[in-house]
Design a protein around this motif. Structure first.
Motif, PDB file in Angstrom:
ATOM      1  N   MET A   1       7.399  -2.358   3.792  1.00  0.00           N
ATOM      2  CA  MET A   1       6.869  -1.214   4.497  1.00  0.00           C
ATOM      3  C   MET A   1       6.315  -1.692   5.829  1.00  0.00           C
ATOM      4  SD  MET A   1       3.804   1.317   3.396  1.00  0.00           S
ATOM      5  CE  MET A   1       2.480   0.224   3.797  1.00  0.00           C
ATOM      6  N   SER A   2       6.596  -0.962   6.865  1.00  0.00           N
ATOM      7  CA  SER A   2       6.033  -1.297   8.169  1.00  0.00           C
ATOM      8  C   SER A   2       5.610  -0.017   8.881  1.00  0.00           C
ATOM      9  CB  SER A   2       7.048  -2.056   9.022  1.00  0.00           C
ATOM     10  OG  SER A   2       8.123  -1.223   9.356  1.00  0.00           O
ATOM     11  N   LEU A   3       4.551  -0.146   9.652  1.00  0.00           N
ATOM     12  CA  LEU A   3       4.048   0.959  10.457  1.00  0.00           C
ATOM     13  C   LEU A   3       3.915   0.480  11.887  1.00  0.00           C
ATOM     14  CD1 LEU A   3       1.165   2.224   8.189  1.00  0.00           C
ATOM     15  CD2 LEU A   3       3.353   3.319   8.556  1.00  0.00           C
ATOM     16  N   SER A   4       4.254   1.335  12.820  1.00  0.00           N
ATOM     17  CA  SER A   4       4.085   1.033  14.231  1.00  0.00           C
ATOM     18  C   SER A   4       3.246   2.135  14.850  1.00  0.00           C
ATOM     19  CB  SER A   4       5.439   0.969  14.930  1.00  0.00           C
ATOM     20  OG  SER A   4       6.246  -0.015  14.361  1.00  0.00           O
ATOM     21  N   PHE A   5       2.126   1.747  15.454  1.00  0.00           N
ATOM     22  CA  PHE A   5       1.273   2.697  16.143  1.00  0.00           C
ATOM     23  C   PHE A   5       1.562   2.589  17.636  1.00  0.00           C
ATOM     24  CE2 PHE A   5      -0.935   1.662  12.268  1.00  0.00           C
ATOM     25  CZ  PHE A   5      -1.355   2.899  11.816  1.00  0.00           C
ATOM     26  N   THR A   6       1.896   3.701  18.252  1.00  0.00           N
ATOM     27  CA  THR A   6       2.168   3.716  19.681  1.00  0.00           C
ATOM     28  C   THR A   6       1.314   4.797  20.335  1.00  0.00           C
ATOM     29  OG1 THR A   6       3.935   5.344  19.563  1.00  0.00           O
ATOM     30  CG2 THR A   6       4.567   3.053  19.214  1.00  0.00           C
ATOM     31  N   LEU A   8       2.419   7.321  21.631  1.00  0.00           N
ATOM     32  CA  LEU A   8       3.052   8.621  21.400  1.00  0.00           C
ATOM     33  C   LEU A   8       3.070   9.035  19.939  1.00  0.00           C
ATOM     34  CD1 LEU A   8       6.056   8.216  23.824  1.00  0.00           C
ATOM     35  CD2 LEU A   8       3.922   9.440  24.221  1.00  0.00           C
ATOM     36  N   GLY A   9       2.616   8.182  19.046  1.00  0.00           N
ATOM     37  CA  GLY A   9       2.596   8.557  17.639  1.00  0.00           C
ATOM     38  C   GLY A   9       2.713   7.367  16.711  1.00  0.00           C
ATOM     39  N   ILE A  10       3.154   7.633  15.508  1.00  0.00           N
ATOM     40  CA  ILE A  10       3.234   6.634  14.453  1.00  0.00           C
ATOM     41  C   ILE A  10       4.658   6.619  13.927  1.00  0.00           C
ATOM     42  CG2 ILE A  10       2.305   5.895  12.236  1.00  0.00           C
ATOM     43  CD1 ILE A  10      -0.056   7.884  12.912  1.00  0.00           C
ATOM     44  N   ARG A  11       5.184   5.428  13.720  1.00  0.00           N
ATOM     45  CA  ARG A  11       6.533   5.291  13.182  1.00  0.00           C
ATOM     46  C   ARG A  11       6.438   4.532  11.868  1.00  0.00           C
ATOM     47  NH1 ARG A  11      11.683   5.099  16.133  1.00  0.00           N
ATOM     48  NH2 ARG A  11      13.127   4.197  14.657  1.00  0.00           N
ATOM     49  N   ALA A  12       7.080   5.045  10.826  1.00  0.00           N
ATOM     50  CA  ALA A  12       7.027   4.428   9.503  1.00  0.00           C
ATOM     51  C   ALA A  12       8.408   4.005   9.048  1.00  0.00           C
ATOM     52  CB  ALA A  12       6.449   5.413   8.498  1.00  0.00           C
ATOM     53  N   ALA A  22       9.998   7.734   3.910  1.00  0.00           N
ATOM     54  CA  ALA A  22       9.045   6.640   4.140  1.00  0.00           C
ATOM     55  C   ALA A  22       7.609   7.142   3.989  1.00  0.00           C
ATOM     56  CB  ALA A  22       9.252   6.042   5.520  1.00  0.00           C
ATOM     57  N   TRP A  23       7.311   8.315   4.577  1.00  0.00           N
ATOM     58  CA  TRP A  23       5.959   8.862   4.454  1.00  0.00           C
ATOM     59  C   TRP A  23       5.620   9.178   2.995  1.00  0.00           C
ATOM     60  CZ3 TRP A  23       2.600   7.755   7.783  1.00  0.00           C
ATOM     61  CH2 TRP A  23       2.914   7.683   9.137  1.00  0.00           C
ATOM     62  N   ARG A  24       6.596   9.690   2.249  1.00  0.00           N
ATOM     63  CA  ARG A  24       6.345   9.991   0.841  1.00  0.00           C
ATOM     64  C   ARG A  24       6.008   8.711   0.083  1.00  0.00           C
ATOM     65  NH1 ARG A  24       8.733   9.667  -3.773  1.00  0.00           N
ATOM     66  NH2 ARG A  24      10.715   8.962  -2.945  1.00  0.00           N
ATOM     67  N   ARG A  27       2.485   7.548   1.077  1.00  0.00           N
ATOM     68  CA  ARG A  27       1.445   8.366   0.441  1.00  0.00           C
ATOM     69  C   ARG A  27       1.291   8.029  -1.037  1.00  0.00           C
ATOM     70  NH1 ARG A  27       3.860  12.710   3.194  1.00  0.00           N
ATOM     71  NH2 ARG A  27       4.689  13.394   1.197  1.00  0.00           N
ATOM     72  N   GLU A  28       2.393   7.752  -1.717  1.00  0.00           N
ATOM     73  CA  GLU A  28       2.326   7.436  -3.140  1.00  0.00           C
ATOM     74  C   GLU A  28       1.726   6.052  -3.390  1.00  0.00           C
ATOM     75  OE1 GLU A  28       6.260   7.763  -4.680  1.00  0.00           O
ATOM     76  OE2 GLU A  28       6.266   9.958  -4.587  1.00  0.00           O
ATOM     77  N   ARG A  29       2.144   5.075  -2.619  1.00  0.00           N
ATOM     78  CA  ARG A  29       1.747   3.685  -2.870  1.00  0.00           C
ATOM     79  C   ARG A  29       0.439   3.291  -2.210  1.00  0.00           C
ATOM     80  NH1 ARG A  29       7.622   0.846  -1.952  1.00  0.00           N
ATOM     81  NH2 ARG A  29       8.699   1.977  -3.607  1.00  0.00           N
ATOM     82  N   HIS A  30       0.130   3.897  -1.064  1.00  0.00           N
ATOM     83  CA  HIS A  30      -1.055   3.515  -0.294  1.00  0.00           C
ATOM     84  C   HIS A  30      -1.786   4.761   0.208  1.00  0.00           C
ATOM     85  CE1 HIS A  30       0.617  -0.520  -0.304  1.00  0.00           C
ATOM     86  NE2 HIS A  30       1.757  -0.001   0.120  1.00  0.00           N
TER      87      HIS A  30
END
Length: 56
Positions: A1-6, A8-12, A22-24, A27-30
């Motif tokens: 899992m990776s997240l990028s904060f920019t 302009l927003g968040i990329r998962a 990815a968002w689901r 939300r389930e795991r973390h």
């Protein structure tokens, strides 16, 4: 899992999936991370709205 904060927003990206899946998974795991991401998004939106109102 990776997240990028920019600025302009968040990329998962989770387990080879993108977007809603990815968002689901996040939300389930973390759930705490998902709340932190939501708070970040709200803060970013509020700052953008405040800047727009100040410019007008």
């Amino acid at each position: 899992m990776s997240l990028s904060f920019t600025g302009l927003g968040i990329r998962a990206h989770a387990d080879g999936r993108t977007g809603r899946e990815a968002w689901r998974l996040i939300r389930e795991r973390h759930p705490r991370m998902a709340l932190a991401i939501g708070a970040y998004a709200l803060t970013l939106g509020a700052l953008a709205a405040a800047a727009l109102v100040r410019l007008l």
